[in-house]
Design a protein around this motif. Structure first.
Motif, PDB file in Angstrom:
ATOM      1  N   GLU A  18      -0.851   6.468  -0.675  1.00 14.84           N
ATOM      2  CA  GLU A  18      -1.640   5.372  -0.958  1.00 14.84           C
ATOM      3  C   GLU A  18      -0.801   4.291  -2.108  1.00 14.84           C
ATOM      4  O   GLU A  18      -1.507   3.110  -1.892  1.00 14.84           O
ATOM      5  N   HIS A  19       0.312   4.659  -2.482  1.00 13.78           N
ATOM      6  CA  HIS A  19       0.721   3.510  -3.456  1.00 13.78           C
ATOM      7  C   HIS A  19       2.029   3.024  -2.795  1.00 13.78           C
ATOM      8  O   HIS A  19       2.773   1.949  -3.485  1.00 13.78           O
ATOM      9  N   THR A  21       8.449   9.891  -6.763  1.00 16.69           N
ATOM     10  CA  THR A  21       7.387  10.632  -6.012  1.00 16.69           C
ATOM     11  C   THR A  21       7.546  12.329  -6.056  1.00 16.69           C
ATOM     12  O   THR A  21       6.893  13.090  -5.464  1.00 16.69           O
ATOM     13  N   TYR A  66       2.265  -0.395  -5.624  1.00 19.79           N
ATOM     14  CA  TYR A  66       1.276   0.136  -6.735  1.00 19.79           C
ATOM     15  C   TYR A  66       2.230   0.905  -7.683  1.00 19.79           C
ATOM     16  O   TYR A  66       1.811   1.375  -8.547  1.00 19.79           O
ATOM     17  N   ALA A  67       3.259   1.556  -7.147  1.00 17.45           N
ATOM     18  CA  ALA A  67       4.113   2.468  -7.841  1.00 17.45           C
ATOM     19  C   ALA A  67       4.725   2.021  -9.215  1.00 17.45           C
ATOM     20  O   ALA A  67       5.085   0.721  -9.280  1.00 17.45           O
ATOM     21  N   CYS A  68       4.403   2.595 -10.300  1.00 16.37           N
ATOM     22  CA  CYS A  68       4.610   2.359 -11.629  1.00 16.37           C
ATOM     23  C   CYS A  68       6.129   2.737 -11.999  1.00 16.37           C
ATOM     24  O   CYS A  68       6.679   2.212 -12.844  1.00 16.37           O
ATOM     25  N   TYR A 125       0.398  10.394  -2.976  1.00 25.10           N
ATOM     26  CA  TYR A 125       1.145   9.296  -3.762  1.00 25.10           C
ATOM     27  C   TYR A 125       1.798   8.395  -2.782  1.00 25.10           C
ATOM     28  O   TYR A 125       1.832   7.027  -2.958  1.00 25.10           O
TER      29      TYR A 125
END
Length: 551
Positions: free
Chosen positions: A71-72, A141, A104-106, A68
């Motif tokens: 990629e984010h 994370t 991109y992390a929500c 995570y």
């Protein structure tokens, strides 16, 4: 010369509790390195954003989900750095560009306190610190291995859900949300523990729960000042009303459906991150011999089983003391044939009945504890050896009479029939003073002990609710779900002892179900109707044919 010892990390944090993150990146890195730099699993990953802003990622490698993170968070930042349009975004604030256009992390947030930055890192979050920004960017994370959702071993049911709480607070809250898809469900979280910073969730239904109850729960939790909260049982010991009572004043459960049922009645649920148990408050004594299955089955069967549990509960408390009182002081109350059998069994036993029962009770408690603590494969064998082999050998050797073994066995089985382990444990403990009083004063001692126990229970309260409600003080509506359970449609109100703003839980249409509708599929009626239709069709066809012939 011995170098001066560095102060511990918590002392440095206390001294800089109000410290702010500065735009100078190296100052922040120096502070974090002083606190966490000695940990081998702590990572400070340096890089540049848009080829001009130095930045650093702070995280514990064993607490985060690396895929995570890559990629984010890292990948978008690296691509933006090599993108030619990256510098065109400099006209906007860098924080807005990162949050709105790059990452991109929500689950992201900002933080300006140094102490909160450190706390976020040790809890498994990834922290992004950028040169020139006075706030760090925090991303959730955290990734800790967890066990699957299975049926709770402490609350087995035949008819009911097969899922239980686990140690992860987020999963437990999702189980509640899954069963209560309503915007009225409120979840408030606070942190308790100077070292552990354990997250505690207070759950309740807005519009149903009494607001004063929620305020009292928050007040008691706010007064807790301890190094760490490891389990929800820590909270129970701090917030209960009477700390010296053997009776539990707060119920615990591993079942989400049981927690949801109590939320719908107007109670409050407490959950702790790291504990698979939930606390239900307030609690009355009748809840400890009720199960979730009582509301899934039909009321006649459930009432019979609940009364059987009550009989087992009474047996587990007073059976040994009654036996000692009758044998030692009032043998004339025993029928003659039974008295002869008892006397024959006790012939040659060197101990009085009081000592005999105490020896057996202590032996059973030791055996029970040993069975619980040993591995499951060995525990079963130990219980068989302890009960059969040792018990039979003691009777054969003349140390224990057979009737005493029977009495203690029935008492132990009765304690197993109590659904709540902590309530059964309280009754097991109270057996010993009752047996001693029975050995000293006979039936008078038993009555004195029971009166003292009843008086103590009458004085107990759980968050202001009398412990023996709805029996004392009496409430007819509440008694419908105490000794026995009446049909669900006959209990339209929530428990009056909770003083809920909205006390109605059944609609007006539900009451019509008490009287079955008359237009049921009665085979006789259906058959007659079919035959009538067929007869009508045949007669009409005959009429038509006759009319055709006449024409």
């Amino acid at each position: 010369m011995i170098p001066p010892k560095e102060p511990p990390a918590h002392q440095v944090l206390d001294e800089n509790e109000e410290g702010k993150i500065t735009p100078i990146l190296e100052e922040t890195i120096s502070f974090v390195d002083k606190i966490l730099g000695e940990n081998d699993d702590f990572v400070m990953h340096r890089f540049r954003i848009f080829d001009q802003y130095p930045a650093v990622l702070l995280y514990f490698s064993d607490l985060i989900e690396k895929q995570y993170l890559n990629e984010h968070i890292l990948k978008p930042l690296m691509l933006s750095s090599t993108n030619k349009q990256g510098k065109a975004k400099n006209s906007r604030p860098l924080k807005d560009v990162l949050f709105a256009d790059t990452l991109y992390a929500c689950e992201g947030r900002t933080e300006g306190q140094l102490s909160e930055l450190i706390q976020a890192v040790v809890q498994g979050e990834t922290v992004l610190v950028v040169e020139g920004l006075e706030e760090a960017l925090l991303f959730s994370t955290r990734n800790v291995d967890k066990r699957s959702i299975t049926q709770p071993e402490t609350e087995q049911v035949i008819r009911g859900a097969r899922e239980g709480f686990i140690e992860m607070l987020g999963t437990n809250l999702s189980l509640l949300r899954y069963r209560l898809p309503t915007p009225d469900l409120r979840v408030k979280t606070i942190k308790i523990g100077r070292v552990t910073k354990s997250k505690v969730a207070i759950c309740y239904l807005d519009g149903i729960v009494n607001p004063q109850l929620v305020e009292e729960v928050f007040r008691r939790l706010a007064l807790i000042d301890i190094d760490g909260i490891i389990d929800v049982g820590y909270l129970e010991q701090f917030i209960e009303d009477n700390h010296l009572s053997p009776f539990p004043q707060i119920q615990n459960t591993e079942r989400p459906d049981k927690a949801v049922a109590n939320l719908l009645e107007g109670r409050v649920i407490l959950l702790v991150d790291g504990s698979p148990f939930a606390l239900i408050l307030p609690t009355v004594f009748s809840q400890f011999y009720q199960t979730v299955e009582d509301y899934s089955e039909r009321f006649l069967l459930v009432s019979f089983i609940r009364l059987a549990r009550l009989v087992a509960l009474v047996f587990s408390l007073i059976f040994p003391s009654l036996y000692v009182a009758l044998i030692s002081f009032n043998p004339e109350l025993i029928p003659t044939e039974f008295a002869v059998a008892v006397a024959g069994g006790r012939a040659g036993v060197p101990f009085p009945s009081l000592i005999e029962v105490l020896i057996m009770e202590v032996s059973m408690e030791v055996l029970r504890e040993a069975t619980l603590r040993l591995p499951q494969q060995v525990g079963g064998a130990l219980s068989i050896v302890g009960v059969l082999v040792v018990g039979q050998a003691a009777v054969a050797a003349g140390f224990i009479s057979p009737i005493t073994v029977v009495i203690i066995a029935l008492t132990t089985i009765g304690s197993f029939a109590t659904p709540a382990y902590n309530a059964a444990l309280a009754l097991r403990m109270l057996r010993f003073p009752l047996v001693i009083l029975a050995g000293m004063f006979g039936l008078y001692g038993v009555m004195i002990g029971l009166i003292l126990i009843a008086n103590h229970m009458l004085s107990l309260k759980s968050f202001g609710v009398p412990y023996l409600s709805p029996i004392v003080p009496g409430n007819f509506q509440g008694m419908k779900d105490t000794l026995a359970r009446l049909p669900l449609w006959s209990m339209p109100k929530r428990p009056a002892l909770l003083h809920t703003p909205n006390d109605s839980r059944l609609g007006m249409k539900t009451k019509e179900l008490k009287h079955p509708p008359s237009n049921t599929l009665d085979p006789l009626k259906v058959g007659n109707t079919r035959r009538d239709i067929e007869d009508g069709v045949s007669s009409s066809s005959n009429d038509d044919s006759s009319s055709d012939n006449s024409n």
